[in-house]
Design an enzyme around this catalytic site. Sequence first.
Site, PDB file in Angstrom:
ATOM      1  N   ASP A 104       0.135  -2.091   3.150  1.00 19.04           N
ATOM      2  CA  ASP A 104      -1.305  -2.325   3.240  1.00 19.04           C
ATOM      3  C   ASP A 104      -1.617  -3.820   3.128  1.00 19.04           C
ATOM      4  O   ASP A 104      -1.189  -4.484   2.190  1.00 19.04           O
ATOM      5  CB  ASP A 104      -1.988  -1.554   2.098  1.00 19.04           C
ATOM      6  N   THR A 142      -8.631  -0.165   5.874  1.00 18.56           N
ATOM      7  CA  THR A 142      -7.497   0.684   5.522  1.00 18.56           C
ATOM      8  C   THR A 142      -7.474   2.006   6.288  1.00 18.56           C
ATOM      9  O   THR A 142      -6.464   2.390   6.866  1.00 18.56           O
ATOM     10  CB  THR A 142      -7.505   0.963   4.012  1.00 18.56           C
ATOM     11  N   HIS A 147      -6.701  -8.644  -2.311  1.00 20.78           N
ATOM     12  CA  HIS A 147      -8.124  -8.635  -2.662  1.00 20.78           C
ATOM     13  C   HIS A 147      -8.391  -9.396  -3.959  1.00 20.78           C
ATOM     14  O   HIS A 147      -9.367 -10.136  -4.066  1.00 20.78           O
ATOM     15  CB  HIS A 147      -8.629  -7.205  -2.813  1.00 20.78           C
TER      16      HIS A 147
END
Length: 563
Positions: A55, A94, A308
């Site tokens: 991810d 995502t 993030h």
Amino acid sequence: MRPALPKIALPLLALATALSFTSPALADETPAAPPAAEAAAPAAPPRLIVAISVDQFSADLFAQYREHFSKGFGRLLQGAVFPSGYQSHAATETCPGHSTLLTGVHPSRTGIVANNWYVPGIGRADKKVYCVEDETNPKSTPKKPVVSPGHLKAPTLGDLLKKRNPATINAAVSAKDRAAVMMSGHDTDAVYWFDGKGFTTFEDRKITPAVKAENAAVAALVDAGNGPLPVPGYCGAVDHAVKVKDFTIGTYRFPQQAGDYSTFKRGPRLDAATGDMAIRMVDELGMGKDAVPDVLSVSFSQTDRVGHAFGHEGVEMCIQLAQLDATLGKLFAALDARGIDYAVVLSADHGGFDAPDRLNQQGYPAAKYISPALEGDALAAAVSKETGITAPQGKLLYGGGSSGDIYLGAGLTKAQRKTVTEALVALLKANPEVDAVYTADELKALQVPHGDPQDWTMIERVRASFDPERSGDVLMMTKRGVVGISDPEQGHTATHGSPWDYDRRVPIVFWRKGMAGEEQPVPVETVDIAPTLAALVGLKEPAGTWDGRCLDIDGSEADTCAR
């Protein structure tokens, strides 16, 4: 009807324990990658497809760190490497990204246009719908969803293989529910994600002994606590503090406070547990044991969470990728130890961008956080002031901000909708942070694009993730360098979601023992993965099944697409 789960043999349980992924010093324990010279790849299909998503693993991160990969990534680099892969669409989030990986079609066909979308007329106070939520269930909310694959409109590779032969095992695991669900699809034998203090599954299923064992291992690790993770020597250049508001990023080392699951979920240790859970699933389900190909989807979520929280260019990301390299090495070593003939594909759901505060220091002064004026409520207030129209029910506008999709509220007349749309488009086009604005009617009139994704126009990128049933009435694309966070805070300093190449470009790598390696710089797409794997396992589907094409992943004269 799903096959019954085989009993877990004690030797396999012992082996799984011995190969536990939960050690904090993974980089010191994992064996080096195998030598490049190996026997020729078998002519028969592999018995197990291991589909891995990392991810937020951008092509830029891959290029920056690939010279340091020596374990799991190091093995994959001996295979077919496509460094210029693309999540071709504009909605680089995502759920949309994961929806392309094993369906072979763009979000315009998967129906997964964002992590969340709005249904202004829905009969509940919260008009937001989560991408893997059964919103018809009264217990479900976007923040606490009743998880379901129902929104996914296209079959996955696992779905198609099970349709061909129900003996195929289709299983997935991730820290995120949306990642596991999007990669596995509708017809699944086991799907797990990490929720709260352990791995869980769908509401109508029970967790198995393998899940209970992994959750117990995680609990023991969290209860014991752990010190900071080791910093590889090559991380020194990025190991320095950068100020963001009243806090700093760039020097965090992921200490594990005893009993604190929040610190466990913040960094690489949860990826390690995900890898551990994957091997327990292989053992419990008996994957790769017969001639019917199985599919194991594993999405490692922590590169996204680290990105993030801390951005891409600090010591945190350097530590994360070193630990993930070791976790992948342990996963492959465990599969080797079981004698399974497996093929691997590794890619990502989207890329990512660094924190503007650090980008400003490093030669990109134009990078900035998005203005609050582009968020739904602020836009609604401005449009209402301009037009004199207020919402007859709920809000006038929903969405905006980083998502790009803006939905008109329920109850407006046709004339009001036209007036509001025109005012909104004019307002957005006048904003210096906005690059392009499109209405749903404009996008409906276009065909989904084909050809090299690096050459797609902006509107073509947006069209590839536009679904007229779920996308907004107006879609705005912010300019390059505008990060979709209006107010950064600890744990949220950088993001993705833009139509620009730093969010669209991802690596795509295939590996199988004995396969001749290749480095192919041509731009390819994540929708090419499913047809490529289908050819590898001899699955033939009608023309039009996929938006992508088969890639020949053997660097020799052999053609893996001709099987």
